[in-house]
Design a protein around this motif. Sequence first.
Motif, mmCIF file in Angstrom:
data_model
loop_
_atom_site.group_PDB
_atom_site.id
_atom_site.type_symbol
_atom_site.label_atom_id
_atom_site.label_comp_id
_atom_site.label_asym_id
_atom_site.label_seq_id
_atom_site.Cartn_x
_atom_site.Cartn_y
_atom_site.Cartn_z
ATOM 1 N N ASP A 90 0.816 -1.214 0.000
ATOM 2 C CA ASP A 90 0.000 0.000 0.000
ATOM 3 C C ASP A 90 0.851 1.265 0.000
ATOM 4 O O ASP A 90 0.401 2.316 -0.450
ATOM 5 N N LEU A 91 2.073 1.149 0.528
ATOM 6 C CA LEU A 91 2.932 2.315 0.691
ATOM 7 C C LEU A 91 4.383 1.902 0.542
ATOM 8 O O LEU A 91 4.788 0.846 1.034
ATOM 9 N N ALA B 194 12.354 5.260 -6.138
ATOM 10 C CA ALA B 194 10.907 5.397 -5.970
ATOM 11 C C ALA B 194 10.198 5.464 -7.319
ATOM 12 O O ALA B 194 9.175 4.798 -7.530
ATOM 13 N N LEU B 195 10.730 6.255 -8.235
ATOM 14 C CA LEU B 195 10.112 6.360 -9.555
ATOM 15 C C LEU B 195 10.178 5.037 -10.307
ATOM 16 O O LEU B 195 9.219 4.637 -10.974
ATOM 17 N N TYR B 196 11.292 4.343 -10.187
ATOM 18 C CA TYR B 196 11.424 3.036 -10.836
ATOM 19 C C TYR B 196 10.434 2.024 -10.241
ATOM 20 O O TYR B 196 9.756 1.308 -10.975
ATOM 21 N N CYS C 193 4.805 -1.071 -9.728
ATOM 22 C CA CYS C 193 3.628 -1.142 -8.861
ATOM 23 C C CYS C 193 2.841 0.161 -9.011
ATOM 24 O O CYS C 193 2.940 1.059 -8.170
ATOM 25 N N HIS C 194 2.086 0.258 -10.076
ATOM 26 C CA HIS C 194 1.346 1.491 -10.379
ATOM 27 C C HIS C 194 0.377 1.835 -9.245
ATOM 28 O O HIS C 194 -0.274 0.963 -8.689
ATOM 29 N N PRO D 246 -1.689 9.295 -5.415
ATOM 30 C CA PRO D 246 -1.074 10.409 -6.132
ATOM 31 C C PRO D 246 -0.912 10.105 -7.622
ATOM 32 O O PRO D 246 -0.699 8.971 -8.011
ATOM 33 N N VAL D 247 -1.041 11.144 -8.403
ATOM 34 C CA VAL D 247 -0.833 11.024 -9.840
ATOM 35 C C VAL D 247 0.318 11.949 -10.199
ATOM 36 O O VAL D 247 0.182 13.172 -10.092
#
Length: 146
Positions: free
Chosen positions: A58-59, A75-77, A82-83, A133-134
């Motif tokens: 979840d986080l 984090a971005l990778y 995990c969209h 978040p988007v």
Amino acid sequence: MIGEPVEVTKQETTILLLCSDSNLRLVMQEVLENKGYVVLPASDLSRAVDWLSRCKPDLLLVRPYLSGISGYEAALYLRTKCHGIRIMMVSGFLQDDRLQYQWSLQGIEVFPKPFTGEEFLQRVANVLAGPTPVPTEVTASSRAIP
């Protein structure tokens, strides 16, 4: 118990904890587990990717400095794997408002140290309760990261 396989059910809130500092990782893991969260500890990016191959947390809690890669790039990778995962960066070094703004554009919640255990748990709960978040643009996630 730390180091043992973890089986995650959909009713449990699961947190992937990516932190290369073993002492800090153990403290954060203990605080979160005492509150009832399932914690998936990872000391590096490859361990985090391994966790994501088995479950969808979840986080993602991540530190800005990891071995061989920045926490931001990691984090971005991991978001590409995990969209929709919520991301919270925990750091005592983020005093630059421009960095915090850049990270917020990517949907990364920044939580600066120092903080108490209760403040930490409250911020985790707030991030988990908030909207998914988007990010406005994805920069590092399009790169191939070994």
